[in-house]
Design an enzyme around this catalytic site. Structure first.
Site, PDB file in Angstrom:
ATOM      1  N   SER A  56      48.994  32.806  30.831  1.00 23.28           N
ATOM      2  CA  SER A  56      50.343  33.248  30.433  1.00 23.28           C
ATOM      3  C   SER A  56      50.636  33.011  28.955  1.00 23.28           C
ATOM      4  CB  SER A  56      51.413  32.593  31.320  1.00 23.28           C
ATOM      5  OG  SER A  56      51.200  32.939  32.685  1.00 23.28           O
ATOM      6  N   GLY A  83      45.392  37.520  29.284  1.00 19.93           N
ATOM      7  CA  GLY A  83      45.335  38.559  30.306  1.00 19.93           C
ATOM      8  C   GLY A  83      46.455  39.564  30.107  1.00 19.93           C
ATOM      9  N   GLY A  84      47.550  39.373  30.830  1.00 19.46           N
ATOM     10  CA  GLY A  84      48.651  40.338  30.841  1.00 19.46           C
ATOM     11  C   GLY A  84      49.091  40.813  29.470  1.00 19.46           C
ATOM     12  N   GLU A 140      41.532  27.338  31.196  1.00 23.73           N
ATOM     13  CA  GLU A 140      42.529  28.164  31.862  1.00 23.73           C
ATOM     14  C   GLU A 140      42.990  27.491  33.153  1.00 23.73           C
ATOM     15  OE1 GLU A 140      42.192  32.534  30.457  1.00 23.73           O
ATOM     16  OE2 GLU A 140      41.059  32.283  32.285  1.00 23.73           O
ATOM     17  N   HIS A 192      35.122  32.860  35.010  1.00 26.48           N
ATOM     18  CA  HIS A 192      36.583  33.000  35.155  1.00 26.48           C
ATOM     19  C   HIS A 192      36.993  32.582  36.567  1.00 26.48           C
ATOM     20  CE1 HIS A 192      40.567  34.770  35.425  1.00 26.48           C
ATOM     21  NE2 HIS A 192      40.578  34.758  34.110  1.00 26.48           N
ATOM     22  N   ASN A 206      41.563  39.627  27.911  1.00 27.74           N
ATOM     23  CA  ASN A 206      40.849  39.830  29.173  1.00 27.74           C
ATOM     24  C   ASN A 206      41.617  40.911  29.926  1.00 27.74           C
ATOM     25  OD1 ASN A 206      39.660  39.739  31.661  1.00 27.74           O
ATOM     26  ND2 ASN A 206      40.274  37.632  32.152  1.00 27.74           N
ATOM     27  N   TRP A 207      41.097  42.122  29.843  1.00 28.49           N
ATOM     28  CA  TRP A 207      41.826  43.261  30.428  1.00 28.49           C
ATOM     29  C   TRP A 207      41.772  43.257  31.953  1.00 28.49           C
ATOM     30  CZ3 TRP A 207      40.874  48.366  27.186  1.00 28.49           C
ATOM     31  CH2 TRP A 207      41.291  48.152  25.857  1.00 28.49           C
ATOM     32  N   GLY A 222      48.579  34.356  35.058  1.00 31.82           N
ATOM     33  CA  GLY A 222      49.320  35.474  35.626  1.00 31.82           C
ATOM     34  C   GLY A 222      50.595  35.056  36.338  1.00 31.82           C
TER      35      GLY A 222
HETATM   36  P1  PGA Z   1      47.140  35.736  31.928  1.00 29.40           P
HETATM   37  O1  PGA Z   1      45.576  35.681  32.267  1.00 29.40           O
HETATM   38  O2  PGA Z   1      47.266  35.719  30.429  1.00 29.40           O
HETATM   39  O3  PGA Z   1      47.617  37.038  32.518  1.00 29.40           O
HETATM   40  O4  PGA Z   1      47.760  34.550  32.554  1.00 29.40           O
HETATM   41  C1  PGA Z   1      44.703  34.895  31.510  1.00 29.40           C
HETATM   42  C2  PGA Z   1      43.307  34.991  32.083  1.00 29.40           C
HETATM   43  O5  PGA Z   1      43.166  34.999  33.323  1.00 29.40           O
HETATM   44  O6  PGA Z   1      42.312  35.054  31.339  1.00 29.40           O
END
Ligand code: PGA
Length: 248
Positions: free
Chosen positions: A213, A234-235, A167, A95, A10-11, A173
């Site tokens: 994360s 995400g990250g 999630e 999301h 997920n960019w 994040g």
């Molecule tokens: P993250 O984000 O891996 O940066 O925690 C995951 C997401 O929100 O899909």
């Protein structure tokens, strides 16, 4: 039945079109794995050039948002037929950032799941609890309620094609990951809920991801759990580390 693993990046609101193509090229050899569905969910402006950049590879293209009408006076929105024509296969729906920052509720999210299926897009439906619900101990009821609302009117055959991403908001994040046992507890609960709402075969087929994360260091343990079929990342999806998660 064994479920096919699905690792989706997920960019979020990162990467200009030129940066997006550069990232696709950087990741190209790192994400090779014929046993895994690899998806890049990219900003709308990047979809066309990313679809081109990943052509002929094992990477599928996803989007992060759309609106439920095909066309018309909906300033700022993008439609399912637009996404389809541009090469999108997967669509993130519900999301927590769309729910919390942009005010999307379960009625809209349910309408989006219906529209995605009607349009031939595969939803990645997100659910998850806040830190206060986790601390209060009511997170299981919360997630069950989200899933019931979001899947209202969705058939068993559709759910078999669905991806659900668990999630926990407190892990997104923040660098704080749910432990593999915490993630498995909720992913297992979601599968049981699908069995109760539909049937055992549907529960066995639906793919459930963990997100929050996830990184190269913790992916293997999370993915070793019986009800965790993949990750929504995400990250770490913006770095070469993503290849390590795909191959964890
Ligand atoms: P993250 O984000 O891996 O940066 O925690 C995951 C997401 O929100 O899909």
């Amino acid at each position: 039945m064994s479920r096919r693993r699905i690792i989706a990046g997920n960019w979020k609101m990162n990467k200009t079109p030129a940066e997006a193509v550069a990232l696709c090229n950087e990741l190209k050899d790192l994400v090779k794995n014929d046993a895994v569905d690899v998806v890049y969910c990219v900003p709308s402006i990047d979809i066309v050039c990313v679809a081109d950049a990943v052509k002929g590879t094992n990477v599928h293209v996803g989007a992060q948002n759309f609106y439920i009408e095909d066309k018309g006076a909906f300033t700022g929105e993008i439609s399912a037929p637009m996404l389809k024509e541009a090469g999108v296969e997967y669509i993130i729906i519900g999301h927590s950032e769309r729910r919390d920052i942009f005010g999307e509720n379960d009625i809209l999210i349910n309408a989006k799941v219906k529209k995605a299926f009607a349009s031939g897009l595969k939803p990645i439906l997100c659910c998850g609890e806040s830190l206060s619900l986790r601390k209060a101990g009511t997170y299981k009821e919360w997630i069950a309620r989200q899933i019931k609302w979001d899947l209202d009117g969705i058939t068993a055959d559709q759910v078999k094609e669905l991806v659900i991403a668990y999630e926990p908001i407190w892990a997104i994040g923040t660098g704080e990951t749910a432990t593999a046992d915490q993630a498995q507890e909720v992913c297992g609960l979601i599968r049981q809920l699908i069995a109760d709402m539909y049937d055992a075969a549907t529960a066995e087929a639906v793919r459930i991801q963990y997100g929050g994360s996830m990184n190269a260091g913790n992916a293997a343990e999370l993915l070793s759990k019986p009800d965790i079929d993949g990750g929504l990342i995400g990250g770490a999806s913006l770095k070469p580390d993503f290849g390590k998660i795909v191959n964890a």
